[in-house]
Every structure is written in structure tokens, then in C-alpha cells.
Design a protein around this motif. Structure first.
Motif, PDB file in Angstrom:
ATOM      1  N   PHE A 278       0.866  -1.178   0.000  1.00  0.00           N
ATOM      2  CA  PHE A 278       0.000   0.000   0.000  1.00  0.00           C
ATOM      3  C   PHE A 278       0.902   1.227   0.000  1.00  0.00           C
ATOM      4  CE2 PHE A 278      -2.915   2.953   2.440  1.00  0.00           C
ATOM      5  CZ  PHE A 278      -3.809   3.141   1.413  1.00  0.00           C
TER       6      PHE A 278
ATOM      7  N   TRP B   7       1.304   4.227   0.924  1.00  0.00           N
ATOM      8  CA  TRP B   7       1.185   5.336   1.877  1.00  0.00           C
ATOM      9  C   TRP B   7       2.194   5.141   2.989  1.00  0.00           C
ATOM     10  CZ3 TRP B   7      -4.501   6.647   3.626  1.00  0.00           C
ATOM     11  CH2 TRP B   7      -5.231   7.139   2.535  1.00  0.00           C
TER      12      TRP B   7
ATOM     13  N   ASN C 259       0.598  10.030   0.825  1.00  0.00           N
ATOM     14  CA  ASN C 259       0.500   9.212  -0.387  1.00  0.00           C
ATOM     15  C   ASN C 259       1.834   9.324  -1.110  1.00  0.00           C
ATOM     16  OD1 ASN C 259       0.048   8.103  -2.886  1.00  0.00           O
ATOM     17  ND2 ASN C 259      -1.842   9.205  -3.286  1.00  0.00           N
TER      18      ASN C 259
ATOM     19  N   SER D  70       2.663   7.677  -3.818  1.00  0.00           N
ATOM     20  CA  SER D  70       2.540   7.253  -5.219  1.00  0.00           C
ATOM     21  C   SER D  70       2.338   8.468  -6.127  1.00  0.00           C
ATOM     22  CB  SER D  70       1.367   6.285  -5.376  1.00  0.00           C
ATOM     23  OG  SER D  70       0.145   6.993  -5.347  1.00  0.00           O
TER      24      SER D  70
ATOM     25  N   ARG E 171      -0.390   8.697  -8.073  1.00  0.00           N
ATOM     26  CA  ARG E 171      -1.816   8.674  -8.419  1.00  0.00           C
ATOM     27  C   ARG E 171      -2.650   8.826  -7.146  1.00  0.00           C
ATOM     28  NH1 ARG E 171      -3.911   3.438  -7.300  1.00  0.00           N
ATOM     29  NH2 ARG E 171      -2.259   1.997  -6.731  1.00  0.00           N
TER      30      ARG E 171
ATOM     31  N   ILE F 244      -5.002   7.801  -4.245  1.00  0.00           N
ATOM     32  CA  ILE F 244      -5.200   6.508  -3.592  1.00  0.00           C
ATOM     33  C   ILE F 244      -6.274   6.668  -2.524  1.00  0.00           C
ATOM     34  CG2 ILE F 244      -4.160   4.698  -2.169  1.00  0.00           C
ATOM     35  CD1 ILE F 244      -2.818   4.683  -4.784  1.00  0.00           C
TER      36      ILE F 244
ATOM     37  N   GLY G  65      -8.152   4.908   0.793  1.00  0.00           N
ATOM     38  CA  GLY G  65      -7.855   3.929   1.827  1.00  0.00           C
ATOM     39  C   GLY G  65      -8.871   3.975   2.949  1.00  0.00           C
TER      40      GLY G  65
ATOM     41  N   GLU H   2      -5.951  -0.393   0.976  1.00  0.00           N
ATOM     42  CA  GLU H   2      -6.402   0.297  -0.235  1.00  0.00           C
ATOM     43  C   GLU H   2      -7.852  -0.066  -0.533  1.00  0.00           C
ATOM     44  OE1 GLU H   2      -4.956   1.466  -4.734  1.00  0.00           O
ATOM     45  OE2 GLU H   2      -3.752   0.078  -3.549  1.00  0.00           O
TER      46      GLU H   2
ATOM     47  N   ASP I 156      -9.029  10.300 -12.523  1.00  0.00           N
ATOM     48  CA  ASP I 156      -7.809   9.528 -12.717  1.00  0.00           C
ATOM     49  C   ASP I 156      -7.758   8.944 -14.125  1.00  0.00           C
ATOM     50  OD1 ASP I 156      -5.350   8.454 -11.798  1.00  0.00           O
ATOM     51  OD2 ASP I 156      -6.313   6.523 -11.416  1.00  0.00           O
TER      52      ASP I 156
END
Length: 193
Positions: free
Chosen positions: A71, A73, A98, A100, A102, A104, A106, A172, A183
Motif C-alpha cells: 500500500f 502510503w 500518499n 505514489s 496517483r 489513492i 484507503g 487500499e 484519474d
């Protein structure tokens, strides 16, 4: 064996299958209800406001945070522990980032240890009650408002707890439709360039 006894046996078998199916269907909600009422398995209580009673006795509350495997994060408590009076409203924060590129979504699952104290750890407001969506690189502080119910002093097992640990694990979750559409638009534009 007579036709009547065969029919009776078949009906009894169908009855057992229906009963067992009903019990399997009811097991999850019943277990959830049981855990919320008794605090079994570290399930906490919930309240709309703080306690009416505050005792002069204190207890330490420790905070722990983790994420499921893979995940993207970072998630941790802003402070590792605090000491509160029984019945006193406490406020703790967790920090999530986050990591990443993109958005996310959670959700957090939680646990309280020792289990005997779970039903006395009462959340007034918590980020675990809502879906969390973080944009790429976004960092947020998430509050938890709580108190430890003074009734813990009356429980034959929980009254000996000196420390309560509140643990959260983020998992997630599917993005809400409005984020998923954004997105997809961003991904489609990137592919065209």
C-alpha cells in the motif's frame, strides 16, 4: 422405508440446510454486534460526546500505525503515547502521506489491546469512520477524539490495564467514482502525449 418417512427425512434435511444457511448468513453481523457490545477482539465503543464523569485515575494510551503490504502510503501516529484521566477527552493525530503518483483511497481497520479494554475505549470522532482519499504526494493529519470510559474500573479483567494500545492499519480501497473518472481522464491525456 415408507414414502411418508422418506418425505419426512427429506423435509428435515432441507430444514437443517436452511437453518445452517441462515446461521452462516447471520454469523458476521452477529459477531460484529457481539464485539461492539462486549469489546471482544479489541472492538471499541462509539459516542457522540465526551464522558460526563472524569476520574482522578490515569491510564496511558499508546498509538500504532501501519499499512497493508504494497500500500503506497506512509502512515504513523504523530505522538507515540499520552496519559489521560479516565473519562477525559483525548485528541491524537495520525499522519498519512500518499507516496505514489496517483490518487489513492484507503480505509483504516483498528484494534485495541488488551482486548478486555476494547469496549471501554470510546471514540467520539475518528478518521476510520470515513473513506480517505489522498492525492499524489499529499500529506494529511487525521484526528482521533476519544476517552476511556470510567466504567473500566468496574470490570474484573479490564480494571488492571495500565496501558491501552490503539492500532490502525490502512488498506487500499476502490476510488470513489468522481476520483476514478478524474484519474482515468489524466491517464488518458498522458497516453496521448
Amino acid at each position: 422405508m415408507s414414502e411418508r418417512s422418506t418425505t419426512k427425512s427429506a423435509l428435515m434435511l432441507v430444514g437443517v440446510v436452511v437453518f445452517m444457511g441462515g446461521m452462516a448468513w447471520a454469523a458476521v453481523p452477529f459477531y460484529d454486534w457481539f464485539c461492539r457490545v462486549t469489546g471482544f477482539g479489541g472492538t471499541t465503543a462509539a459516542a457522540d460526546a465526551g464522558s460526563d464523569v472524569v476520574l482522578d485515575k490515569t491510564i496511558k494510551v499508546r498509538f500504532d500505525g501501519s499499512v497493508e503490504r504494497d500500500f503506497p502510503w506512509e502512515f504513523k501516529p504523530a505522538q507515540r503515547q499520552m496519559e489521560v484521566k479516565l473519562g477525559e477527552t483525548g485528541l491524537a493525530f495520525y499522519e498519512a502521506t500518499n507516496t505514489s503518483d496517483r490518487p489513492i483511497a484507503g480505509t483504516a481497520s483498528y484494534n485495541v489491546a488488551p482486548y478486555s479494554a476494547g469496549g471501554y475505549f470510546t471514540k467520539i470522532d475518528c478518521f476510520c469512520f470515513e473513506l480517505q482519499v489522498l492525492e499524489p504526494g499529499e500529506t494529511v493529519m487525521m484526528p482521533v477524539t476519544f476517552y476511556v470510559d470510567p466504567e473500566i474500573t468496574q470490570d474484573r479483567d479490564a480494571k488492571f490495564a495500565k496501558v491501552i494500545t490503539l492500532s490502525y492499519t490502512f488498506h487500499e480501497t476502490d476510488l470513489p467514482e468522481e476520483y476514478a473518472a478524474l484519474d482515468a481522464d489524466v491517464s488518458g491525456q498522458a497516453d496521448q502525449n
